[in-house]
Design a protein around this motif. Structure first.
Motif, short mmCIF file in Angstrom:
data_model
loop_
_atom_site.label_atom_id
_atom_site.label_comp_id
_atom_site.label_asym_id
_atom_site.label_seq_id
_atom_site.Cartn_x
_atom_site.Cartn_y
_atom_site.Cartn_z
N LYS A 8 40.67 50.75 27.48
CA LYS A 8 39.85 50.87 28.73
C LYS A 8 39.69 49.38 28.99
N VAL A 9 39.31 48.34 27.50
CA VAL A 9 38.55 46.89 28.35
C VAL A 9 40.03 46.61 29.05
N SER A 10 41.26 46.52 28.80
CA SER A 10 42.34 45.61 29.45
C SER A 10 42.01 46.35 31.25
N GLU A 11 42.21 47.94 31.02
CA GLU A 11 41.46 48.02 32.98
C GLU A 11 40.47 47.65 33.50
N ASP A 12 39.27 47.96 32.49
CA ASP A 12 38.04 47.06 33.29
C ASP A 12 38.57 45.41 33.88
N ILE A 13 39.86 45.02 33.02
CA ILE A 13 39.47 42.85 32.96
C ILE A 13 40.13 43.39 34.36
N THR A 14 41.35 44.26 34.53
CA THR A 14 42.40 44.40 35.46
C THR A 14 41.76 44.35 36.63
N SER A 15 40.27 45.47 36.52
CA SER A 15 39.95 45.79 38.15
C SER A 15 38.68 44.56 38.38
N CYS A 16 38.68 44.10 37.58
CA CYS A 16 37.72 42.74 38.02
C CYS A 16 39.17 41.33 38.37
N ILE A 17 40.00 41.39 37.75
CA ILE A 17 40.67 40.86 38.72
C ILE A 17 41.13 40.96 39.95
N MET A 18 41.47 42.08 40.46
CA MET A 18 42.28 42.96 41.17
C MET A 18 40.83 42.63 42.58
N SER A 19 38.91 42.47 41.58
CA SER A 19 38.06 42.58 42.63
C SER A 19 37.96 41.23 42.70
N ASP A 20 38.91 40.29 42.32
CA ASP A 20 38.28 38.71 42.07
C ASP A 20 36.76 38.08 41.97
N VAL A 21 36.97 38.90 40.00
CA VAL A 21 35.58 38.73 40.22
C VAL A 21 36.00 37.80 37.79
N VAL A 22 37.21 37.72 38.72
CA VAL A 22 37.51 36.00 36.87
C VAL A 22 37.14 35.07 37.97
N ILE A 32 32.34 9.64 21.98
CA ILE A 32 31.59 8.83 21.17
C ILE A 32 30.36 8.24 21.36
N ASP A 33 30.75 8.28 22.48
CA ASP A 33 29.61 7.00 23.76
C ASP A 33 28.54 8.18 24.27
N LYS A 34 28.68 9.38 24.36
CA LYS A 34 27.98 10.82 24.46
C LYS A 34 27.97 10.76 25.85
N THR A 35 29.71 9.98 26.65
CA THR A 35 29.63 10.76 28.04
C THR A 35 30.76 11.36 28.19
N VAL A 36 30.52 12.50 29.16
CA VAL A 36 31.65 13.66 29.54
C VAL A 36 32.79 13.02 29.48
N ILE A 37 33.72 13.33 28.93
CA ILE A 37 35.00 12.40 29.25
C ILE A 37 36.69 13.73 30.16
N GLY A 38 35.01 14.85 29.65
CA GLY A 38 36.26 16.19 30.16
C GLY A 38 36.36 17.41 29.83
N TYR A 39 37.13 18.65 30.07
CA TYR A 39 35.73 19.77 29.96
C TYR A 39 37.47 20.95 29.25
N GLU A 40 36.40 22.17 28.87
CA GLU A 40 37.44 22.75 28.78
C GLU A 40 37.68 24.08 29.94
N ALA A 41 38.34 24.44 30.54
CA ALA A 41 38.06 25.79 31.27
C ALA A 41 38.24 27.04 30.17
N LEU A 42 37.14 27.84 30.47
CA LEU A 42 37.14 29.31 29.94
C LEU A 42 36.63 30.29 30.47
N ALA A 43 37.54 31.17 29.84
CA ALA A 43 37.26 32.18 31.16
C ALA A 43 36.43 32.95 31.67
N ARG A 44 35.93 33.32 32.73
CA ARG A 44 34.70 34.31 32.69
C ARG A 44 34.73 35.89 33.49
#
Length: 246
Positions: A8-22, A32-44
């Motif tokens: 069920k979750v897989s079907e919902d995710i597939t539907s999201c992808i087809m609807s361009d909402v992922v 160490i100097d508390k500055t942004v050195i990069g990013y991690e890309a996370l699926a939403r």
């Protein structure tokens, strides 16, 4: 029951992808100097009931649905690379789906590395600690490393055979699971042990990221541990690339 829920979750995710909402959200990685050195890309994915983007539990997905998401994510990230480069991003960390049998996925991985190299962005590919890797998957990882990627062991500390995993496959970066940080906050004994572990990993040539940094106390403890990088809500929440353009 679990297989029905996964379907069920897989079907919902597939539907999201087809609807361009992922879409990819980006969370800063702090130096160490508390500055942004990069990013991690996370699926939403867009949750219509909550009217908000939410995380995706990949453990509830079948392999095909997970692969569809990762292919979608790679295509989106490749489009975002020039904007990230304009911000001076030096590192981009991406979860690796160890599926060497998908030609499309492999080609996208190599395309990402080529474009990132031109833009002077270092790519980290994260491998979950509990992921079981066969010979073909090891070959894929070593091919990516040979093309300039850093290989990251994610969620270090959630399984029992951490060191065995590092002996089987060399890693360039270790991401400490949040549970280790929380334990270090609770006792001086745990703090001493984790500090020694961080020093040991660094002596072996690995960089260490402290994940799950969610409070000012966590920031202080992660700093005392001597970690090379920090990541968590105390620094910044994940957000679309448009948020970081401003």
């Amino acid at each position: 029951m679990l297989s029905v829920k996964r379907k069920k979750v897989s079907e919902d995710i597939t539907s999201c992808i087809m609807s361009d909402v992922v879409m990819p959200f980006y969370q800063p990685i702090i130096g160490i100097d508390k500055t942004v050195i990069g990013y991690e890309a996370l699926a939403r994915r867009w949750d219509a009931k909550r009217h908000a983007y939410t995380g995706i539990d990949f453990l509830l997905l079948d392999k095909n649905a997970a692969l569809h998401i990762d292919i979608w994510m790679l295509r989106s990230i490749i489009k975002d690379l020039p904007r990230l480069a304009d911000q001076g991003v030096g590192i981009l960390s991406i979860n690796l789906n160890p599926m060497p049998y998908s030609v499309t996925y492999q080609n996208l991985l190599q395309m990402l590395l080529l474009q990132a190299k031109v833009l002077c962005i270092k790519i980290w590919f994260e491998v979950l600690e509990h992921t079981l890797l066969d010979d073909k998957q090891h070959e894929l990882i070593e091919m990516l490393r040979a093309r300039g990627a850093c290989i990251v062991l994610d969620d270090f500390g959630t399984q029992e055979c951490n060191f065995l995993r590092m002996m089987v496959l060399p890693y360039d970066v270790i991401k400490l699971d949040r549970s280790l940080l929380l334990q270090a906050c609770r006792s001086s004994h745990s703090m001493r042990m984790l500090t020694s572990l961080v020093e040991y990993l660094q002596r072996l040539g690995m960089q260490v990221v402290c994940e799950g940094v969610e409070t000012l106390t966590h920031i202080d403890v992660a700093t005392l541990l001597g970690c090379d990088y920090q990541q968590g809500y105390a620094h910044a929440m994940p957000a679309p690339i448009s948020h970081w353009d401003s």
